[in-house]
Design an enzyme around this catalytic site. Structure first.
Site, PDB file in Angstrom:
ATOM      1  N   TYR A  82       0.841  -1.205   0.000  1.00 42.20           N
ATOM      2  CA  TYR A  82       0.000   0.000   0.000  1.00 42.20           C
ATOM      3  C   TYR A  82       0.877   1.256   0.000  1.00 42.20           C
ATOM      4  O   TYR A  82       0.660   2.182  -0.773  1.00 42.20           O
ATOM      5  CB  TYR A  82      -0.930  -0.020   1.221  1.00 42.20           C
ATOM      6  CG  TYR A  82      -1.666   1.275   1.430  1.00 42.20           C
ATOM      7  CD1 TYR A  82      -2.812   1.569   0.696  1.00 42.20           C
ATOM      8  CD2 TYR A  82      -1.225   2.213   2.360  1.00 42.20           C
ATOM      9  CE1 TYR A  82      -3.493   2.760   0.883  1.00 42.20           C
ATOM     10  CE2 TYR A  82      -1.894   3.404   2.558  1.00 42.20           C
ATOM     11  CZ  TYR A  82      -3.023   3.670   1.815  1.00 42.20           C
ATOM     12  OH  TYR A  82      -3.686   4.857   2.001  1.00 42.20           O
ATOM     13  N   GLU A  83       1.871   1.265   0.879  1.00 45.14           N
ATOM     14  CA  GLU A  83       2.793   2.408   0.948  1.00 45.14           C
ATOM     15  C   GLU A  83       3.568   2.554  -0.354  1.00 45.14           C
ATOM     16  O   GLU A  83       3.743   3.666  -0.862  1.00 45.14           O
ATOM     17  CB  GLU A  83       3.757   2.239   2.112  1.00 45.14           C
ATOM     18  CG  GLU A  83       3.098   2.303   3.466  1.00 45.14           C
ATOM     19  CD  GLU A  83       4.094   2.084   4.584  1.00 45.14           C
ATOM     20  OE1 GLU A  83       5.078   2.840   4.644  1.00 45.14           O
ATOM     21  OE2 GLU A  83       3.881   1.172   5.397  1.00 45.14           O
ATOM     22  N   LEU A  84       4.026   1.427  -0.893  1.00 48.00           N
ATOM     23  CA  LEU A  84       4.768   1.451  -2.148  1.00 48.00           C
ATOM     24  C   LEU A  84       3.914   2.001  -3.277  1.00 48.00           C
ATOM     25  O   LEU A  84       4.393   2.784  -4.098  1.00 48.00           O
ATOM     26  CB  LEU A  84       5.279   0.052  -2.489  1.00 48.00           C
ATOM     27  CG  LEU A  84       6.044  -0.081  -3.803  1.00 48.00           C
ATOM     28  CD1 LEU A  84       7.287   0.812  -3.810  1.00 48.00           C
ATOM     29  CD2 LEU A  84       6.422  -1.541  -4.038  1.00 48.00           C
TER      30      LEU A  84
END
Length: 107
Positions: free
Chosen positions: A42-44
């Site tokens: 998700y962060e990526l």
């Protein structure tokens, strides 16, 4: 209280989104564990989106993972110039990250 600090009841996702939206660089440490988990993906996704839009620069670091393993999971990430803990020490990688950020600030 510092902005980066989490308190009981805070939204972890909102804090991450805020940090991503207000950062010039996204340091991504890719490892087998990172690839296996959903939350880092998700962060990526956020970092890649900002990087493609030209709003942030991604600085990938490979930790105990090969280019072939990165490529098998994300060919577009394997194309980015990265540093690896197999070749460089953490201190050497940190020094290079600092140099990249300082060069950007000086420009």
């Amino acid at each position: 209280m510092p902005r980066g600090e989490l308190r009981i009841g805070d939204s972890f996702r909102r804090k991450i989104d805020y940090g991503l939206a207000h950062s010039s660089f996204g340091v991504v440490i890719l490892s087998k564990s990172f690839i296996a988990k959903g939350w880092p993906q998700y962060e990526l996704d956020g970092i890649v989106g900002l990087s493609v839009a030209g709003k942030q620069r991604m600085l990938p670091i490979w930790h105990e993972i090969s280019k072939d393993e990165v490529e098998a999971n994300s060919p577009s990430l394997a194309d980015k110039i990265a540093r690896t803990t197999v070749v460089s020490t953490i201190a050497e990688i940190a020094d290079e990250v600092v140099a990249v950020v300082r060069d950007a600030d000086a420009a």
